[in-house]
Motif scaffolding. Structure first.
Motif, mmCIF file in Angstrom:
data_model
loop_
_atom_site.group_PDB
_atom_site.id
_atom_site.type_symbol
_atom_site.label_atom_id
_atom_site.label_comp_id
_atom_site.label_asym_id
_atom_site.label_seq_id
_atom_site.Cartn_x
_atom_site.Cartn_y
_atom_site.Cartn_z
ATOM 1 N N GLN A 513 0.798 -1.239 0.000
ATOM 2 C CA GLN A 513 0.000 0.000 0.000
ATOM 3 C C GLN A 513 0.822 1.276 0.000
ATOM 4 O OE1 GLN A 513 -0.401 -2.618 2.014
ATOM 5 N NE2 GLN A 513 -2.493 -2.932 2.616
ATOM 6 N N HIS A 515 3.081 2.352 2.543
ATOM 7 C CA HIS A 515 3.216 2.995 3.861
ATOM 8 C C HIS A 515 4.566 3.674 4.054
ATOM 9 C CE1 HIS A 515 0.019 0.103 5.736
ATOM 10 N NE2 HIS A 515 -0.483 0.914 4.841
ATOM 11 N N THR A 518 3.705 7.114 2.548
ATOM 12 C CA THR A 518 2.632 7.954 3.115
ATOM 13 C C THR A 518 2.848 8.233 4.599
ATOM 14 O OG1 THR A 518 1.281 5.950 3.232
ATOM 15 C CG2 THR A 518 0.821 7.467 1.437
ATOM 16 N N ARG A 554 -7.356 -0.187 7.994
ATOM 17 C CA ARG A 554 -7.232 0.472 9.297
ATOM 18 C C ARG A 554 -5.914 1.235 9.446
ATOM 19 N NH1 ARG A 554 -4.471 -2.090 13.229
ATOM 20 N NH2 ARG A 554 -5.802 -1.369 14.914
ATOM 21 N N SER A 555 -4.994 1.117 8.478
ATOM 22 C CA SER A 555 -3.668 1.710 8.675
ATOM 23 C C SER A 555 -3.731 3.221 8.814
ATOM 24 C CB SER A 555 -2.757 1.357 7.504
ATOM 25 O OG SER A 555 -2.649 -0.029 7.421
ATOM 26 N N THR A 556 -4.394 3.893 7.887
ATOM 27 C CA THR A 556 -4.454 5.348 7.955
ATOM 28 C C THR A 556 -5.332 5.806 9.119
ATOM 29 O OG1 THR A 556 -4.099 5.416 5.587
ATOM 30 C CG2 THR A 556 -4.945 7.429 6.615
ATOM 31 N N CYS A 671 -12.210 10.032 0.901
ATOM 32 C CA CYS A 671 -11.561 9.411 2.064
ATOM 33 C C CYS A 671 -11.031 10.506 2.989
ATOM 34 C CB CYS A 671 -10.463 8.451 1.628
ATOM 35 S SG CYS A 671 -9.173 9.199 0.618
ATOM 36 N N ASN A 673 -9.287 13.904 4.225
ATOM 37 C CA ASN A 673 -8.049 14.519 3.740
ATOM 38 C C ASN A 673 -7.144 13.458 3.162
ATOM 39 O OD1 ASN A 673 -8.822 17.083 4.433
ATOM 40 N ND2 ASN A 673 -7.959 16.953 6.490
ATOM 41 N N ILE A 675 -3.569 11.932 1.834
ATOM 42 C CA ILE A 675 -2.130 12.051 2.094
ATOM 43 C C ILE A 675 -1.392 12.093 0.766
ATOM 44 C CG2 ILE A 675 -0.124 11.006 3.236
ATOM 45 C CD1 ILE A 675 -2.301 9.494 5.002
ATOM 46 N N ASN A 676 -1.650 11.092 -0.085
ATOM 47 C CA ASN A 676 -0.945 11.002 -1.358
ATOM 48 C C ASN A 676 -1.938 10.620 -2.463
ATOM 49 O OD1 ASN A 676 0.546 10.025 -3.627
ATOM 50 N ND2 ASN A 676 2.321 9.737 -2.319
ATOM 51 N N LYS A 744 -9.566 9.475 6.304
ATOM 52 C CA LYS A 744 -10.286 8.205 6.441
ATOM 53 C C LYS A 744 -9.524 7.168 5.602
ATOM 54 C CE LYS A 744 -14.775 10.584 6.678
ATOM 55 N NZ LYS A 744 -16.177 10.561 6.213
ATOM 56 N N VAL A 746 -8.997 4.214 2.629
ATOM 57 C CA VAL A 746 -9.489 4.142 1.251
ATOM 58 C C VAL A 746 -9.202 2.801 0.579
ATOM 59 C CG1 VAL A 746 -7.443 5.015 0.022
ATOM 60 C CG2 VAL A 746 -9.722 5.539 -0.853
ATOM 61 N N GLY A 747 -8.224 2.052 1.131
ATOM 62 C CA GLY A 747 -7.713 0.877 0.422
ATOM 63 C C GLY A 747 -8.779 -0.087 -0.052
HETATM 64 O O1 CDP Z 1 -4.836 -0.296 5.853
HETATM 65 P P1 CDP Z 1 -4.452 -0.058 4.430
HETATM 66 O O2 CDP Z 1 -3.082 0.513 4.260
HETATM 67 O O3 CDP Z 1 -4.708 -1.221 3.548
HETATM 68 O O4 CDP Z 1 -5.500 1.036 3.857
HETATM 69 P P2 CDP Z 1 -5.528 2.613 3.951
HETATM 70 O O5 CDP Z 1 -5.310 3.081 5.330
HETATM 71 O O6 CDP Z 1 -6.800 3.029 3.298
HETATM 72 O O7 CDP Z 1 -4.297 3.119 3.077
HETATM 73 C C1 CDP Z 1 -3.974 2.682 1.775
HETATM 74 C C2 CDP Z 1 -2.920 3.624 1.220
HETATM 75 O O8 CDP Z 1 -3.556 4.870 0.836
HETATM 76 C C3 CDP Z 1 -1.847 4.017 2.250
HETATM 77 O O9 CDP Z 1 -0.592 4.229 1.651
HETATM 78 C C4 CDP Z 1 -2.408 5.295 2.795
HETATM 79 O O10 CDP Z 1 -1.505 6.079 3.490
HETATM 80 C C5 CDP Z 1 -2.991 5.967 1.548
HETATM 81 N N1 CDP Z 1 -4.050 6.913 1.940
HETATM 82 C C6 CDP Z 1 -3.910 8.268 1.674
HETATM 83 O O11 CDP Z 1 -2.926 8.674 1.030
HETATM 84 N N2 CDP Z 1 -4.856 9.153 2.136
HETATM 85 C C7 CDP Z 1 -5.967 8.726 2.795
HETATM 86 N N3 CDP Z 1 -6.876 9.584 3.235
HETATM 87 C C8 CDP Z 1 -6.141 7.348 3.028
HETATM 88 C C9 CDP Z 1 -5.155 6.464 2.590
#
Ligand code: CDP
Length: 794
Positions: A513, A515, A518, A554-556, A671, A673, A675-676, A744, A746-747
Motif C-alpha cells: 500500500q 506505507h 505515506t 485500518r492503517s491510515t 476518504c 483529507n 495524504i498522497n 479516512k 481508502v484501500g
Molecule cells: O490499511 P491499508 O493501508 O490497507 O488502507 P488505507 O489506510 O486506506 O491506506 C492505503 C494507502 O492509501 C496508504 O498508503 C495510505 O496512506 C494511503 N491513503 C492516503 O494517502 N490518504 C488517505 N486519506 C487514506 C489512505
C-alpha cells in the motif's frame, strides 16, 4: 492525459507533506527485483517442509504410513498429528474461538486439509517424500453449502463438538418489531435473493514462513508473510508456550495480503514445531493451489434482502436474512464481539428508520475462513445487499436509481449520524459526490443512448450502474474491537536524529500500500522535515512498537493517527528546545505549518527549523529538558471512519453471446483529507480490478463430494489486463472530524463499492424487460440465460 486531478495540497513547506504525489519510496527495490520476500530467505542448514493433503472432502483417516518417505535419503522426518500431540501442538486456536487441528487426527473435514508433513533437505525431496506418504481413507458423504448443512439429515462436519448439528451461531441486529411495522406500513416492498459467492483473495505471494529455533538463546524467529506480526507473535507464544519476548516475528516484503495473511495456518505451526525439534531452520512455502484451496476464503453469504418504501420512494425499512457458510472450522477473522463482522452496516448511505438482520452460520466440508478480503469484516456483503436493494426498489417504482438514492441519502447536516443499527457515522456529503459523478459521466446523455438502443433494437444493450456506498473502516475502538483479545489500537515511534533525519517505526504492516511513503509524508507534514529524511520501518516485532496490523483499511485511520500524534508529541518537545535556541519563553514560540519551522510569535523572520532543533536536542539541550528528540504513541481511535464513494459503471451487453463489456468505470472516492493522491489512485485502480474479478469471473466452487472444482488459476479466474477497462478516478474531500489529520481509509473502498455498480449496470441493461437480478460471477453463459428468459436474446 492531463495528469489527473490536482492534489489538494495542505502543507506549505514543499517537503513532501500531505496532499503531494510523492513517488513511492519502496518502489525502487520492487521494480529492480531487490525486494525480500519469505521465499528469498535462505539460512544455513535450512530444511524444507511439504504438507501431505487429503484428496477427499470428508473422510476418516484409517492409517498413515510414512515409512516409504522416511526411507528416502533426503527426508529428515515425517510428522503426523501424534507427533505434534507429544509437544501439545495438535491443535491451534482460530481467530473466532474455534479450535482447528494442525494435522488431521481422525477425520478429514475439507479437501486438501493437512494430514501429515514431510521435512527434507530440499524442496524437491520434501515434495517427493510427501508423495510417498501412504494414507488410507474411508470416505464419507460431504456437505458443501450452508442451505444443505442446515438439513436434519445432513452429514455432521464437526463430530468433535458436543452438539449434533452443523449450526454454529445465530446473530441478529437492529429492531425486528419496528422493521415489521415499517413493512406493514409500506406502500411497496421488494424482496431479492442474492448470493455473494465464495472468493479467494489471491495475493501474488502465497503464504509461507522460515522458522528458526535457536537452542542457545531459546529464541524462536519466524520470518513470515504476515499482515499482523505482533498479533501473530502473541498467538505463537500462546500456542507454543515460548515466552513472548523470546518469539520474534519478522514480516519482510509482503506480496499482497488482502486479508489472506491475517489468520495462522497449520503450515506455520508445523514448520515452527519441526525447527524446535530438529534445531534447524525450516522453510514452508505454499504452492498456488494450496493457497487457493486451503487458506481463508471470503464472502459465501446467501442473502435474502427486503426493502420497504412509500409510493413516493421514501425508504421505510430494510430486513435481511443470511445463511453463512463458514467452512469446516469457524475461522472467520472478525473482531471477537462481531460474529458477523460489520455486516450490521447494511443500511448504507441511506437514512433508513427501521432495519433488522438475522444470520445463521454453518459448518460445511469446505476450507475454513470467512476473512475480510480487502474489506472491513463483511462490509462488502452489506454494501452489495443495500446497493442491490435500492436498485430493485427503483425498478419496482419505475423511478430513476440516481434520484431514489438522492432522496434517501443521510443529509449533509445530519452528521454525526446514528444509524438504525447503532453505528455513528462521522461525516459525509453523499449528494455532492453523486452530483459530481452524474455530471462527469453525462448521466442524462447515457440514459438517452440507452433508450435509443432499445428503440432501435440494437444488438447490444447499454446498462448504467450506480453504487453510492458508505464504508466503515479503522477498527478499533479497542473496547469494541479486538483480535484474540488484544484491543485494536495502533502505534508509532519517532526518533529524530542529531543531523535532522528521522526513523519512524509503525505497528501496521504494508503489503504493497505504500506505507513507507505515506507515513513519512505524515511526519514530514507534522514536523517540517523533508520526506526523504524520514525512514519508515515496519514488520519486525523486536523493534517496532506493538500494533494490530494492516487489514480492513485500518492503517491510515489508526496507524496514521498514531503517527500524527507521535509527531505532535515530538513537536511539543521541539518547541521547548526551539525556545532555548530563540532565547524566548516557550509560550511565545509558535510553529508554522506553512514554513515548517518555529519562530517567536509576531516575529516570523527569525526561525528555527526542525533540523536545527534536532541538533540542539543532542548538542545544546536546555538545562531543564532531557536530551534527545523522540516520542511514541499508542492510538485508540474514538470511532471508526466512514469513507464513501459514488461509482458509475457503464456496460454493453451482447444480446447474441451474453458477453458483458465494461465500457466505462468512474470511481469517485471521498476518504477525507488525502495524504498522497497518486497512491490513492493506485489503490482505486487495484480495488476496482478486484471488484471486476468478483462481479465477472471469480468463484471458488465445490462439487457435491466436496472436491474443489475451482482450486487453481486455471479454474479460478482472475481478471487480467484484457478485462480491465480504462478507469476514471475522482474525489471529494469530507474530513473525518475525529481523526488527527482528518483522514479516512481508502484501500478497500473500490473492492467493496465496485461489484454492486457492475451488477446494477448489467441488470439495468435488461431492466426494461423486467430483469431484476443476475448472480455473480456474471459469466457470459449466465447472462445469456437471463437475456433469453427475458426474451432479449438474439
Ligand atoms: O490499511 P491499508 O493501508 O490497507 O488502507 P488505507 O489506510 O486506506 O491506506 C492505503 C494507502 O492509501 C496508504 O498508503 C495510505 O496512506 C494511503 N491513503 C492516503 O494517502 N490518504 C488517505 N486519506 C487514506 C489512505
Amino acid at each position: 492525459e492531463d495528469g489527473g486531478p490536482e492534489p489538494e495540497k495542505t502543507c506549505g513547506h514543499d517537503r513532501g507533506g500531505m496532499g503531494e504525489d510523492v513517488r513511492r519510496k519502496e518502489d525502487r527495490r520492487f521494480v529492480t527485483g531487490e525486494g525480500t520476500y519469505v521465499d528469498d530467505i535462505k539460512k544455513d542448514g535450512m530444511l524444507h517442509c511439504e504438507i501431505v493433503r487429503s484428496p477427499h472432502g470428508h473422510a476418516r483417516v484409517v492409517d498413515i504410513d510414512g515409512s516409504r518417505a522416511e526411507s528416502m535419503d533426503d527426508v529428515v522426518a515425517v510428522i503426523t498429528a501424534e507427533d505434534l500431540a507429544a509437544h501439545d501442538l495438535a491443535t491451534m486456536p482460530t481467530l473466532m474461538d474455534d479450535t482447528q487441528e494442525v494435522l488431521v487426527r481422525e477425520k478429514v473435514k475439507f479437501q486438501s486439509q493437512e494430514v501429515a508433513a514431510v521435512i527434507a533437505t530440499d524442496r524437491y525431496a520434501a515434495k517427493d517424500g510427501a508423495e510417498r506418504v501412504e494414507v488410507e481413507y474411508d470416505t464419507l458423504d460431504a456437505v458443501v453449502d450452508a442451505a444443505d448443512a442446515k438439513a436434519e439429515d445432513a452429514p455432521i462436519v464437526r463430530e468433535d463438538l458436543e452438539e449434533d448439528t452443523n449450526h454454529i451461531f445465530t446473530w441478529e441486529a437492529g429492531d425486528e418489531e419496528a422493521t415489521e411495522q415499517a413493512f406493514a406500513d409500506a406502500d411497496v416492498t421488494v424482496e431479492q435473493d442474492m448470493y455473494y459467492q465464495r472468493l479467494h483473495p489471491a495475493p501474488i505471494e502465497t503464504c509461507g514462513c522460515v522458522a528458526d529455533w535457536d537452542e542457545d538463546d531459546e529464541q524462536m524467529t519466524v520470518h513470515m508473510t504476515s499482515q499482523a506480526p505482533h498479533a501473530h507473535r502473541t498467538l505463537f507464544s500462546m500456542v507454543s508456550g515460548i515466552p513472548e519476548h523470546k518469539v520474534r516475528i519478522v514480516s519482510p516484503d509482503v506480496g499482497g495480503g488482502f486479508g489472506n495473511k491475517v489468520p495462522i495456518y497449520p503450515g506455520y505451526v508445523v514448520a515452527a514445531a519441526a525447527s524446535y525439534v530438529l534445531e534447524q531452520p525450516v522453510k514452508w512455502v505454499e504452492e498456488r493451489s494450496e493457497n487457493v484451496q486451503t487458506t481463508s476464503f471470503a464472502r459465501d453469504y446467501d442473502m435474502t434482502g427486503r426493502i420497504a418504501a412509500t409510493e413516493d420512494g421514501e425508504i421505510l425499512g430494510i430486513d435481511t436474512e443470511v445463511l453463512a457458510n463458514h467452512g469446516a472450522y469457524n475461522a472467520a477473522a472478525q473482531p471477537s464481539k462481531f460474529p458477523a463482522g460489520f455486516f450490521k452496516i447494511f443500511t448504507g448511505s441511506y437514512d433508513v428508520p427501521a432495519a433488522h438482520a438475522s444470520l445463521d452460520a454453518y459448518y460445511t466440508n469446505t476450507a475454513p475462513g470467512g476473512i475480510a478480503y480487502r474489506c472491513s469484516f463483511r462490509v462488502t456483503e452489506a454494501v452489495y445487499l443495500v446497493e442491490r436493494l435500492v436498485k430493485a426498489l427503483a425498478q419496482e417504482l419505475d423511478a430513476d436509481p440516481a434520484e431514489i438514492r438522492r432522496q434517501n441519502f443521510i443529509p449533509e447536516d445530519a452528521f454525526p449520524y446514528e444509524s438504525a443499527t447503532g453505528w455513528e457515522y462521522d461525516s459525509g456529503n453523499y449528494e455532492r459526490a453523486l452530483d459530481k459523478a452524474l455530471e462527469s459521466v453525462d448521466y442524462d446523455g447515457l440514459r438517452e443512448e440507452q433508450a435509443e438502443r432499445i428503440e432501435n433494437d440494437d444488438d447490444t444493450l447499454l446498462g448504467i450502474g450506480l453504487s453510492t456506498f458508505t464504508e466503515i473502516v479503522g477498527a478499533g475502538p479497542g473496547k469494541q474491537c479486538d483480535i484474540a483479545g488484544v484491543e485494536m489500537f495502533d502505534s508509532c515511534e519517532i526518533r529524530v536524529h542529531p543531523t535532522g533525519t528521522a526513523t519512524v517505526r509503525i505497528g501496521v504492516q504494508t503489503q504493497g500500500q505504500g506505507h513507507e511513503t505515506t507515513f513519512a509524508q505524515i511526519v514530514a507534514e507534522e514536523l517540517g522535515l523533508d520526506v526523504d529524511s524520514v525512514e519508515v520501518e515496519h514488520g519486525d516485532t523486536d523493534t517496532e512498537p506493538y500494533g494490530l496490523g494492516t487489514y480492513a483499511s485500518r492503517s491510515t485511520p489508526v496507524g496514521g493517527a498514531a503517527t500524527a500524534v507521535a509527531a505532535r508529541k515530538v513537536r511539543e518537545k521541539a518547541k521547548s528546545v526551539a525556545a532555548n535556541e530563540l532565547e524566548a519563553d516557550e509560550e511565545d514560540v509558535v510553529w508554522s505549518r506553512e514554513s515548517g519551522a518555529f519562530s517567536i510569535e509576531g516575529a516570523p523572520e527569525r526561525t528555527v527549523t526542525i533540523e536545527e532543533v534536532a541538533a540542539a536536542s543532542y548538542m545544546n539541550s536546555p538545562a531543564d529538558e532531557e536530551p534527545g528528540l523522540e516520542a511514541v504513541d499508542y492510538y485508540d481511535p474514538p470511532n471508526m471512519t466512514y469513507p464513501f464513494g459514488a461509482y458509475v459503471c457503464v456496460v454493453e451487453v451482447d444480446r447474441e453471446t451474453g458477453e458483458v463489456d465494461i465500457r466505462q468505470f468512474y470511481a469517485l472516492d471521498d476518504c477525507g483529507n488525502r495524504i498522497n493522491p497518486m497512491i490513492i489512485e493506485g489503490q482505486v485502480h487495484g480495488g476496482v480490478a478486484q471488484g471486476i474479478g468478483t462481479a465477472m469471473l471469480e468463484h471458488v466452487t465445490y462439487d457435491d463430494d466436496g472436491n474443489v472444482t475451482a482450486g487453481d488459476f486455471m479454474n479460478y479466474l482472475l481478471p487480467t489486463a484484457m478485462e480491465i477497462p480504462e478507469m476514471e478516478t475522482d474525489y471529494t474531500v469530507t474530513p473525518s472530524p475525529h481523526h488527527p489529520i482528518g483522514a479516512k481509509g481508502v484501500g478497500e473502498s473500490p473492492t467493496v463499492g465496485s461489484p454492486p455498480a457492475i451488477v446494477n449496470a448489467v441488470v439495468d441493461a435488461m431492466a426494461h424487460a423486467g430483469v431484476r437480478h443476475v448472480d455473480m460471477p456474471m459469466t457470459a453463459d449466465r447472462v445469456w440465460e437471463v437475456l433469453d428468459d427475458a426474451g432479449l436474446s438474439k
